[in-house]
Write a protein that holds these residues in place. Structure first.
Motif, short mmCIF file in Angstrom:
data_model
loop_
_atom_site.label_atom_id
_atom_site.label_comp_id
_atom_site.label_asym_id
_atom_site.label_seq_id
_atom_site.Cartn_x
_atom_site.Cartn_y
_atom_site.Cartn_z
N ILE A 286 0.85 -1.21 0.00
CA ILE A 286 0.00 0.00 0.00
C ILE A 286 0.88 1.25 0.00
N THR A 287 1.97 1.22 0.76
CA THR A 287 2.88 2.37 0.78
C THR A 287 3.45 2.63 -0.62
N GLN A 288 3.84 1.57 -1.32
CA GLN A 288 4.32 1.72 -2.70
C GLN A 288 3.21 2.29 -3.59
N GLU B 176 -7.91 0.96 5.32
CA GLU B 176 -9.07 0.68 6.16
C GLU B 176 -9.46 -0.80 6.08
N ARG B 177 -9.54 -1.28 4.83
CA ARG B 177 -10.07 -2.64 4.62
C ARG B 177 -9.14 -3.72 5.15
N PHE B 178 -7.83 -3.52 4.98
CA PHE B 178 -6.90 -4.61 5.28
C PHE B 178 -6.06 -4.42 6.53
N LEU B 179 -5.94 -3.17 6.97
CA LEU B 179 -4.98 -2.95 8.07
C LEU B 179 -5.61 -2.43 9.36
N SER B 180 -6.91 -2.26 9.38
CA SER B 180 -7.47 -1.74 10.64
C SER B 180 -8.10 -2.85 11.47
#
Ligand code: ARG
Length: 456
Positions: A137-139, A452-456
């Motif tokens: 996601i950062t990339q 939101e979907r994958f990291l929270s």
């Protein structure tokens, strides 16, 4: 070990083929946890005395320390982790040790240990995959508007953004985590108390042991409890899919960092040199990930083949379940972690990515879409007209955007100057605003949503 029934010990080679201690000692923590839960329940149900229970629990704590400190002596003559620990317990506390195995068999014991081990492997793999998703996601955020060619058949197809490509993998690894979560949920029933296969006549409370070990409930059928290895198959199935995603990505990285592409630069930390060619910087980590995936898929196959012919319930064949699962888990965790490191350090080369969009008529679809929107041509006709224009450009050895209006009009007289508006790769990418499309503004929003979907 078996008391009165046997008058001579096993042949040397029998001991060798029979022993699993070399690998199942990895389950020592799970074995001790299972035994402690079982012992506490036996006391609670007044099946053994509180004094014996206390001696057993203290002895197990001592063994746990001995194993942690590397002092425990594992013996192949004692076959497996279960017998090794029980034998040591007898050395430490004497006859009370013999009461621990009341209402239990190694069959439900090993099933419980193995489930606990697989469960923690799932948790670790899930955590590491989350870190990989974060790096991707950062990339994607850094490269939401970095234009590159998107491919089908490894032929340049349409302009996309590098960020969009990263987020494609986020979706894949996100689904992988979903599968691990599902697998964990189905795994989380406790086999302990099924005993050898039929259950027991002792008044045990399986709900108590299940809860103590973090299971949602006890397994419902004693025969199934000792013969089921679904959880290992399911873990490795989910793992094999994850591994396949890793391998496809690794393959792309190998291609992308080759001289012909030059799309990305991998860091020194994840590449190696050559012993003869001083200029070399090889993508070994990516290649090894691609290679190691074979082991995961192979391990899954091994266990399928072990299990597929076994009648209920337990068969010693099932001792062959552990090595493939341990190897698959180790390989997956190592590969995901290495991939995270590579992705974190990787630099997308914007200029090279953009330059690669110059070849291959990437905006041909945009031209066809313009004909549909502006001249109301049916898409199939627009496709044909565009194909003819592409052929024209190909003959002239230029891009379609470099043709004159009059040249295009020889193919379709109603084309106007406005056509050139849609023929740049930037405009092409920007126009793909449909849900899930590659427009940079979409990608920016999708990256945010992915957090939101994958990291929270
Ligand atoms: N080491 C054995 C295994 O891994 C433990 C169970 C042995 N049970 C038996 N009935 N021999 O499967």
């Amino acid at each position: 070990m078996w008391g009165g029934r046997f008058s001579v010990g096993p042949a040397e080679v029998m001991e060798k083929i029979n022993a699993s201690i070399d690998f199942d000692k990895r389950m020592s923590a799970q074995d001790i946890a299972g035994s402690k839960a079982h012992c506490a329940m036996l006391v609670k149900q007044s099946i053994i005395s509180p004094e014996d229970g206390k001696a057993i629990l203290d002895g197990l704590d001592t063994i746990s320390r001995e194993i942690q400190d590397g002092e425990f002596i594992f013996s192949a003559a004692l076959e497996d982790i279960h017998m090794n620990i029980e034998n040591r317990l007898r050395e430490l506390i004497g006859d009370a040790a013999g009461r621990l195995h009341t209402a239990r068999s190694r069959n439900d014991q090993v099933a419980t240990d193995f489930k606990l081990w697989v469960r923690s492997a799932i948790d670790e793999l899930d955590k590491q995959t989350g870190l990989l998703i974060e790096a991707l996601i950062t990339q994607a955020e850094d490269n939401y508007d970095t234009i590159m060619p998107g491919y089908t058949h490894l032929q340049a197809a349409q302009p996309v953004t590098f960020g969009h490509h990263m987020l494609a993998y986020v979706e894949m690894f996100g689904r992988d985590r979903g599968r691990l979560k599902d697998c964990r949920k189905r795994l989380n029933e406790c086999p302990l108390g099924a005993a050898a296969l039929a259950g027991t006549s002792f008044p045990i409370d399986r709900h108590v042991t299940a809860e103590a070990l973090g299971f949602d409930r006890p397994t419902a059928n004693s025969l199934d409890s000792v013969s089921d290895r679904d959880h290992a198959l399911e873990f490795m199935s989910a793992g094999a899919i994850l591994a396949t995603h890793l391998s496809r990505f690794a393959e792309e990285l190998v291609i992308w960092c080759s001289q012909g592409f030059g799309f990305v630069t991998l860091s020194d930390a994840f590449t190696t040199g050559s012993s003869i060619m001083p200029q070399k910087k090889n993508p070994d980590a990516a290649e090894l990930i691609r290679g190691k995936v074979a082991r995961v898929i192979g391990s899954l196959n091994t266990l399928f083949i072990v299990m597929k012919g076994l009648p209920l319930t337990y068969g010693k064949d099932m001792q062959e379940d552990k090595e493939p699962v341990f190897d698959a888990a180790d390989t997956l965790i190592l590969s995901v972690t290495a991939m995270t490191g590579m992705v974190t350090d990787m630099v997308a080369n914007r200029d090279r990515l953009l330059a690669a969009t110059a070849d291959g008529f990437l905006t041909a679809t945009d031209l066809a879409d313009w004909l549909v929107k502006e001249l109301n041509l049916p898409f199939r006709d627009a496709h044909h007209v565009t194909g003819t224009i592409v052929k024209l450009a190909e003959d002239k050895k230029c891009d379609i955007s470099q043709l004159n209006l009059s040249e295009m009009q020889t193919v379709e007289p109603r084309i106007t100057d406005d056509i050139f508006r849609v023929l740049t790769v930037e405009q092409s990418a920007q126009s793909r605003t449909s849900f899930g499309g590659t427009a940079p503004e979409n990608v920016k929003k999708s990256a945010k949503a992915a957090r939101e979907r994958f990291l929270s």
